[in-house]
Write a protein that holds these residues in place. Structure first.
Motif, mmCIF file in Angstrom:
data_model
loop_
_atom_site.group_PDB
_atom_site.id
_atom_site.type_symbol
_atom_site.label_atom_id
_atom_site.label_comp_id
_atom_site.label_asym_id
_atom_site.label_seq_id
_atom_site.Cartn_x
_atom_site.Cartn_y
_atom_site.Cartn_z
ATOM 1 N N VAL A 1 1.043 -1.569 -0.081
ATOM 2 C CA VAL A 1 0.180 -0.361 -0.398
ATOM 3 C C VAL A 1 0.860 1.401 -0.258
ATOM 4 C CG1 VAL A 1 -1.549 1.274 1.837
ATOM 5 C CG2 VAL A 1 -1.969 -0.531 1.040
ATOM 6 N N ASN A 2 2.285 1.053 0.943
ATOM 7 C CA ASN A 2 2.847 2.164 0.785
ATOM 8 C C ASN A 2 4.271 2.219 -0.407
ATOM 9 O OD1 ASN A 2 1.698 3.200 2.777
ATOM 10 N ND2 ASN A 2 2.822 2.045 4.932
ATOM 11 N N GLY A 3 3.946 1.779 -1.008
ATOM 12 C CA GLY A 3 4.714 1.519 -2.655
ATOM 13 C C GLY A 3 6.131 1.718 -2.236
ATOM 14 N N ILE A 4 6.213 0.161 -1.112
ATOM 15 C CA ILE A 4 7.735 -0.180 -0.822
ATOM 16 C C ILE A 4 8.581 -0.507 -2.180
ATOM 17 C CG2 ILE A 4 7.717 -2.726 -0.920
ATOM 18 C CD1 ILE A 4 10.107 -0.641 1.317
ATOM 19 N N ASP A 5 10.346 0.204 -1.613
ATOM 20 C CA ASP A 5 11.034 -0.024 -1.929
ATOM 21 C C ASP A 5 12.993 0.168 -1.668
ATOM 22 O OD1 ASP A 5 13.881 0.188 -3.954
ATOM 23 O OD2 ASP A 5 13.219 1.758 -4.675
ATOM 24 N N TYR A 6 12.598 -1.300 -0.760
ATOM 25 C CA TYR A 6 13.668 -1.684 -0.065
ATOM 26 C C TYR A 6 14.839 -1.408 0.146
ATOM 27 C CZ TYR A 6 15.888 -5.384 3.307
ATOM 28 O OH TYR A 6 16.480 -5.769 4.372
ATOM 29 N N ALA A 7 15.086 -0.865 -1.097
ATOM 30 C CA ALA A 7 16.723 -0.814 -1.325
ATOM 31 C C ALA A 7 16.873 1.160 -0.777
ATOM 32 C CB ALA A 7 17.345 -0.825 -2.485
ATOM 33 N N ARG A 8 15.175 1.208 -0.334
ATOM 34 C CA ARG A 8 16.046 3.353 -0.310
ATOM 35 C C ARG A 8 14.681 3.230 1.243
ATOM 36 N NH1 ARG A 8 12.121 5.856 -3.429
ATOM 37 N NH2 ARG A 8 12.624 7.240 -2.753
ATOM 38 N N LEU B 1 12.608 -13.496 1.854
ATOM 39 C CA LEU B 1 12.182 -13.296 0.188
ATOM 40 C C LEU B 1 11.269 -13.296 -0.482
ATOM 41 C CD1 LEU B 1 12.890 -15.867 -2.283
ATOM 42 C CD2 LEU B 1 11.405 -16.995 -1.215
ATOM 43 N N PRO B 2 10.292 -12.309 0.134
ATOM 44 C CA PRO B 2 9.771 -11.294 -0.510
ATOM 45 C C PRO B 2 10.099 -9.848 -1.143
ATOM 46 C CG PRO B 2 8.284 -12.505 1.139
ATOM 47 C CD PRO B 2 9.440 -12.709 0.938
ATOM 48 N N ASN B 3 11.525 -9.760 -0.285
ATOM 49 C CA ASN B 3 12.432 -8.314 -0.373
ATOM 50 C C ASN B 3 12.675 -8.532 -2.250
ATOM 51 O OD1 ASN B 3 11.879 -8.092 1.809
ATOM 52 N ND2 ASN B 3 13.699 -8.648 2.223
ATOM 53 N N ALA B 4 12.615 -9.422 -2.995
ATOM 54 C CA ALA B 4 13.149 -9.540 -4.186
ATOM 55 C C ALA B 4 12.000 -8.926 -5.432
ATOM 56 C CB ALA B 4 13.103 -11.367 -4.479
ATOM 57 N N PHE B 5 10.526 -8.751 -4.820
ATOM 58 C CA PHE B 5 9.501 -8.332 -5.504
ATOM 59 C C PHE B 5 9.039 -6.645 -5.274
ATOM 60 C CE2 PHE B 5 8.598 -13.014 -4.856
ATOM 61 C CZ PHE B 5 9.318 -13.504 -6.441
ATOM 62 N N GLY C 1 15.106 -7.794 -6.089
ATOM 63 C CA GLY C 1 15.540 -8.924 -7.386
ATOM 64 C C GLY C 1 15.898 -10.256 -6.545
ATOM 65 N N SER C 2 16.971 -10.118 -7.202
ATOM 66 C CA SER C 2 17.425 -11.382 -7.576
ATOM 67 C C SER C 2 18.706 -11.855 -6.131
ATOM 68 C CB SER C 2 18.846 -12.711 -7.953
ATOM 69 O OG SER C 2 19.208 -11.668 -9.213
ATOM 70 N N LEU C 3 18.519 -10.210 -5.649
ATOM 71 C CA LEU C 3 19.451 -10.147 -3.647
ATOM 72 C C LEU C 3 19.538 -11.256 -2.911
ATOM 73 C CD1 LEU C 3 21.327 -6.962 -4.626
ATOM 74 C CD2 LEU C 3 22.643 -9.105 -4.705
ATOM 75 N N ALA C 4 18.043 -11.324 -3.076
ATOM 76 C CA ALA C 4 17.277 -11.686 -2.213
ATOM 77 C C ALA C 4 17.475 -12.825 -1.780
ATOM 78 C CB ALA C 4 15.514 -11.596 -2.127
ATOM 79 N N ILE C 5 17.788 -14.079 -2.912
ATOM 80 C CA ILE C 5 18.527 -15.189 -1.962
ATOM 81 C C ILE C 5 18.990 -15.235 -1.308
ATOM 82 C CG2 ILE C 5 18.792 -17.668 -3.462
ATOM 83 C CD1 ILE C 5 16.758 -16.350 -6.054
ATOM 84 N N LEU C 6 19.931 -14.463 -1.848
ATOM 85 C CA LEU C 6 21.472 -14.460 -1.130
ATOM 86 C C LEU C 6 21.497 -13.456 0.600
ATOM 87 C CD1 LEU C 6 24.901 -14.667 -0.491
ATOM 88 C CD2 LEU C 6 24.700 -12.098 -1.110
ATOM 89 N N GLN C 7 20.339 -12.719 0.598
ATOM 90 C CA GLN C 7 19.802 -12.095 1.807
ATOM 91 C C GLN C 7 19.305 -13.201 2.565
ATOM 92 O OE1 GLN C 7 16.918 -9.565 2.196
ATOM 93 N NE2 GLN C 7 17.609 -7.993 3.747
#
Length: 270
Positions: A36-43, A166-170, A174-180
């Motif tokens: 709902v809040n339009g997340i951008d995990y990297a920011r 894992l949902p951080n991939a979306f 991206g694919s860095l979520a697998i490493l996370q």
């Protein structure tokens, strides 16, 4: 499995499915607020606005789930207090993790952090430590112990904790979520050691919050570089101490200290 008086006297008898439903409910609320809040995990740590919308807000929603669910089940005591502790040597890795987090705060770069951001970072870090440790360790361990031995309890609770990321991939990485996810399995093992070695979930909550605070507050999170090493150490020490614990339970003296079996005592073997 647990069959002692603490487990049988709970308001709701622990079951694996109850723990997983509570875990899923937390994730549903948390990620719904993110979407709902339009997340951008990297920011997330970019500004006061992003910290409020993407850090504090979803964790506040998750807190309500934790309080309502664990209170309704009546699982607070086993979720927060561990009767049977692992040896104190298990605290070595959590202590090293705490040192890395503190060192990151000493050496990090914080010129971009405003007063408002500091307040939100502290609040969010307290919430993330409490929420994730209660939901993915405290209450989930209580549920899993109704079915599994302690090695299985450690593995599955830590696995679910890592998959939480894992949902951080979306949501921006991206694919860095697998490493996370892989790294978080290791760090989850460190938090497990903090809980089992001290007999209280509080040290794990504090360590988890301190770690996230050091990572999100600094624009140069050096602590993240040693996270894989800490994670590997956490897994190795967890397996070693759990094997030692299991072997000690297998001796006649530890299983039947009085020489007479007591029906319904102890847990099943791993």
């Amino acid at each position: 499995m647990h069959t002692d008086s603490t487990m049988t006297s709970l308001r709701v008898r622990p079951r694996v499915w109850l723990g997983l439903v509570t875990f899923a409910a937390y994730l549903a609320v948390f990620y719904t607020i993110w979407i709902v809040n339009g997340i951008d995990y990297a920011r997330v740590g970019e500004s006061g606005e992003t910290l409020l919308a993407w850090y504090v807000a979803p964790l506040t929603g998750g807190l309500l789930v934790v309080l309502i669910a664990v209170s309704s089940l009546g699982w607070w005591r086993p979720a927060l207090v561990e009767k049977r502790r692992l040896p104190k040597v298990g605290m070595v890795v959590p202590a090293l993790m705490a040192f890395a987090a503190i060192l990151n705060l000493v050496l990090g770069e914080f010129s971009r952090v405003t007063a408002t951001m500091w307040v939100l970072l502290v609040l969010g870090s307290v919430l993330v430590g409490f929420n994730e440790e209660v939901i993915a360790r405290g209450q989930l361990l209580t549920a899993l112990r109704s079915r599994f031995g302690e090695t299985g309890v450690w593995f599955f609770s830590t696995l679910f904790f890592s998959l939480l990321h894992l949902p951080n991939a979306f949501f921006g990485i991206g694919s860095l979520a697998i490493l996370q996810v892989v790294v978080q399995f290791g760090l989850g093992s460190v938090y497990y050691l903090a809980f089992r070695s001290t007999g209280s979930l509080i040290p794990a909550i504090i360590l988890h919050g301190l770690w996230d605070f050091s990572i999100f507050s600094s624009s140069q999170p050096y602590a993240g570089l040693v996270a894989p090493i800490l994670g590997i150490a956490g897994v190795i020490v967890s397996i070693a101490l759990l094997r030692r614990e299991r072997n000690s339970r297998m001796t006649p003296e530890s299983v039947y200290p009085s020489g007479v079996p007591v029906e319904g005592s102890g847990r099943n073997s791993d």
